[in-house]
Design a protein around this motif. Structure first.
Motif, PDB file in Angstrom:
ATOM      1  N   GLY A   1      10.806  32.163  18.811  1.00 30.18           N
ATOM      2  CA  GLY A   1      10.481  31.156  17.808  1.00 30.18           C
ATOM      3  C   GLY A   1      11.259  31.395  16.527  1.00 30.18           C
ATOM      4  O   GLY A   1      11.813  32.469  16.296  1.00 30.18           O
ATOM      5  N   ALA A   2      11.309  30.360  15.682  1.00 31.52           N
ATOM      6  CA  ALA A   2      11.972  30.414  14.373  1.00 31.52           C
ATOM      7  C   ALA A   2      13.448  30.788  14.489  1.00 31.52           C
ATOM      8  O   ALA A   2      14.022  31.356  13.565  1.00 31.52           O
ATOM      9  CB  ALA A   2      11.248  31.378  13.439  1.00 31.52           C
ATOM     10  N   GLY A   3      14.053  30.490  15.649  1.00 26.08           N
ATOM     11  CA  GLY A   3      15.476  30.752  15.819  1.00 26.08           C
ATOM     12  C   GLY A   3      15.826  32.162  16.229  1.00 26.08           C
ATOM     13  O   GLY A   3      17.016  32.519  16.262  1.00 26.08           O
ATOM     14  N   LEU A   4      14.843  32.984  16.547  1.00 25.58           N
ATOM     15  CA  LEU A   4      15.092  34.371  16.947  1.00 25.58           C
ATOM     16  C   LEU A   4      14.988  34.496  18.457  1.00 25.58           C
ATOM     17  O   LEU A   4      13.987  34.091  19.053  1.00 25.58           O
ATOM     18  CB  LEU A   4      14.101  35.307  16.274  1.00 25.58           C
ATOM     19  CG  LEU A   4      14.302  36.808  16.552  1.00 25.58           C
ATOM     20  CD1 LEU A   4      15.582  37.293  15.883  1.00 25.58           C
ATOM     21  CD2 LEU A   4      13.105  37.612  16.070  1.00 25.58           C
ATOM     22  N   THR A   5      16.019  35.072  19.059  1.00 24.15           N
ATOM     23  CA  THR A   5      16.038  35.234  20.512  1.00 24.15           C
ATOM     24  C   THR A   5      16.211  36.698  20.893  1.00 24.15           C
ATOM     25  O   THR A   5      16.559  37.546  20.069  1.00 24.15           O
ATOM     26  CB  THR A   5      17.193  34.432  21.135  1.00 24.15           C
ATOM     27  OG1 THR A   5      18.435  34.993  20.718  1.00 24.15           O
ATOM     28  CG2 THR A   5      17.114  32.958  20.736  1.00 24.15           C
ATOM     29  N   GLU A   6      15.994  36.960  22.163  1.00 25.27           N
ATOM     30  CA  GLU A   6      16.138  38.309  22.697  1.00 25.27           C
ATOM     31  C   GLU A   6      17.551  38.848  22.471  1.00 25.27           C
ATOM     32  O   GLU A   6      17.726  40.022  22.132  1.00 25.27           O
ATOM     33  CB  GLU A   6      15.815  38.300  24.191  1.00 25.27           C
ATOM     34  CG  GLU A   6      15.948  39.643  24.871  1.00 25.27           C
ATOM     35  CD  GLU A   6      15.606  39.571  26.354  1.00 25.27           C
ATOM     36  OE1 GLU A   6      15.868  40.574  27.054  1.00 25.27           O
ATOM     37  OE2 GLU A   6      15.104  38.525  26.818  1.00 25.27           O
ATOM     38  N   ARG A   7      18.546  37.984  22.614  1.00 25.81           N
ATOM     39  CA  ARG A   7      19.919  38.463  22.456  1.00 25.81           C
ATOM     40  C   ARG A   7      20.164  38.942  21.025  1.00 25.81           C
ATOM     41  O   ARG A   7      20.832  39.959  20.816  1.00 25.81           O
ATOM     42  CB  ARG A   7      20.919  37.373  22.833  1.00 25.81           C
ATOM     43  CG  ARG A   7      22.361  37.836  22.662  1.00 25.81           C
ATOM     44  CD  ARG A   7      23.356  36.937  23.361  1.00 25.81           C
ATOM     45  NE  ARG A   7      23.243  37.022  24.812  1.00 25.81           N
ATOM     46  CZ  ARG A   7      24.248  36.806  25.663  1.00 25.81           C
ATOM     47  NH1 ARG A   7      25.455  36.526  25.177  1.00 25.81           N
ATOM     48  NH2 ARG A   7      24.070  36.866  26.959  1.00 25.81           N
TER      49      ARG A   7
END
Length: 500
Positions: free
Chosen positions: A452-458
């Protein structure tokens, strides 16, 4: 024990320590930086997020400091355009606080003290029925506009640390200096790593950039006198939903002669601060009820839509380690930096094993402070290279023509299947290093978990691998500000993922 002697052991991973480590490594010195917590864990991530000359410092006759800061503002806009951008400020006129002639005179100086500038000069404006008065009460009819810049402060620290590492520095976070003594012309220092293990390193010189802990660090050094004093002054901020839809910030005057900024923040919010409160306990600063009331009261003096405590979505506080110049008013204490060099003498009277301690300073002048620090140390390292940081872009800052919008458009062409908002956030945080974060990703699925909020695992994996992030706090509130817009469940998922 680490057998290789370092030229420089830098204690403290805030903006001053990271800036000195970068500059020194680029001059050919071998550098070890140790930070007991995370990079920018304290004061350097708790600023008002401005790169500015400090307009109000003119009232305290700090002309040299303001001029230097304005010149640095221009330089930092060039070398870090991905995380620093120009911002207009509107000062609503309150005649009973400061007469118009005084404000015009101050702005005239502010426009000129730093030399040749690319930012626009100040001018007067009408506030009623114009964008300059957006969100203000209609009784404010006239004002003044001037230009400064805003910064992602924690990312500025990390960028300096990354560049220091690229140039050969050894950066160790969660590593504490517990003791150091001079022995055979060098410092022998004991360090404790994140696992609790102890080791020793040697260094020819030591830089104490401990920030609020600068005197505590001196206490860990054998046979080094503690002479300079520190005034610990807490500055607190509140974040609320956006108070107006215009692009400019406000600088608000108060009857106590202080000013408070209202700054557009992370698109959807407004950042309001700061306070000036002397404190004795500085390890874990938090906003007080009195500070909250102070900021809300002043904001409501100017804003058409009143704010209450229930509007606050986030608060943060930092402690400024100001050099004790004897001034009783916390707001009047100098924000200039003071460098204190202490060196023992060998049998022939020559200096050996210096320690340079940093007192005071502001984030805008960190690069100039680093140059001054290395000038102090040059007698001990005569082969040191020349100053170089004024022309070298920080990592990610090598944008084509320094144009953030053009770089974002380029990024969208390279990754057409990825969401525009996600790419915008990455471009703002990493500049050209966004390519390192994204790698060969072709679709959202390639980025792994979406927190969420533009944060990803990568991105989280990149931060852990390349930017020393080891906890959710590091990722959510310092390397990114995604924690602000993320749900509690999303933040918990990030913490669980990193914990695994």
């Amino acid at each position: 024990m680490t057998t290789r002697p370092f030229d420089l052991l830098v204690i403290g991973g805030g903006i001053n320590g990271a800036g000195i480590a970068r500059d020194a490594a680029g001059r050919g010195l071998s550098v070890l930086l140790v930070e007991k917590d995370d990079l920018a864990a304290h004061t350097s991530s708790a600023s008002t997020k401005l790169i500015h000359g400090g307009l109000r410092y003119l009232e305290h006759y700090e002309f040299r400091l303001v001029g230097e800061a304005l010149a640095e503002r221009e330089m930092l806009l060039r070398i870090a355009p991905h995380i620093i951008e120009p911002l207009l400020f509107v000062l609503p006129h309150e005649p009973h606080l400061r007469p118009a002639w005084m404000i015009r005179a101050g702005l005239f100086l502010y426009d000129r003290l730093g030399g040749r500038m690319t930012l626009p000069k100040s001018y007067g404006v009408k506030l009623v029925d114009t964008r300059y008065g957006a969100g203000l009460k209609p009784r404010f009819r006239k004002g003044f506009v001037y230009a400064d810049a805003r910064v992602d402060d924690a990312r500025l620290v990390v960028c300096n640390a990354i560049d220091a590492r690229i140039r050969g520095a050894d950066i160790r976070v969660h590593t504490t200096l517990t003791a150091a003594k001079r022995e055979n012309g060098v410092w022998r220092a004991t360090l404790v790593d994140p696992t609790g293990g102890s080791s020793e390193v040697t260094a020819r010189a030591l830089v104490n950039a401990g920030g609020p802990w600068v005197r505590a660090v001196l206490g860990d050094l054998a046979d080094v006198p503690i002479t300079a004093g520190v005034r610990h002054v807490k500055g607190s901020h509140i974040v609320v939903p956006r108070v107006h839809d215009a692009a400019h910030a406000y600088i608000l005057q108060n009857a106590d002669n202080r000013i408070v900024f209202v700054i557009p923040y992370q698109d959807r919010y407004s950042l309001i601060g700061t306070t000036d409160v002397p404190v004795e306990h500085y390890a874990h600063p938090e906003i007080s009820a009195e500070e909250t009331y102070y900021l809300l009261t002043l904001a409501n003096t100017y804003l058409e839509r009143p704010l209450s405590a229930s509007d606050i979505v986030w608060t943060y506080s930092g402690v400024r380690p100001l050099y004790d110049d004897g001034t009783s008013d916390p707001s009047a204490i100098t924000r200039d930096y003071v460098l204190q060099l202490e060196a023992s003498r060998n049998a022939t009277g020559g200096p050996l094993a210096p320690v340079l301690s940093i007192f005071g300073g502001k984030i805008t002048t960190y690069r100039k402070l680093a140059e001054a620090a290395l000038a102090e140390l040059r007698p001990f390292f005569p082969a040191m290279g020349a100053s170089w940081t004024s022309a070298a872009a920080l990592p990610g800052g090598d944008l084509p023509a320094g144009d953030r919008d053009a770089w974002l458009a380029d990024l969208q062409r390279r990754y057409p299947a990825l969401p525009a908002d996600l790419l915008r956030g990455l471009a703002r945080r990493y500049g050209t290093r966004a390519l390192t974060v994204l790698g060969d990703a072709q679709s959202p699925a390639d980025l792994g978990i979406d927190f969420g909020a533009g944060l990803t695992e990568r991105e989280v994996d990149y931060l852990r691998r390349d930017e020393w992030a080891s906890a959710a706090q590091d990722v959510l509130w310092r390397r990114t500000k995604c924690g602000l817009s993320m749900s509690r469940e999303g933040r918990e998922r990030v913490a669980e993922f990193i914990g695994q």
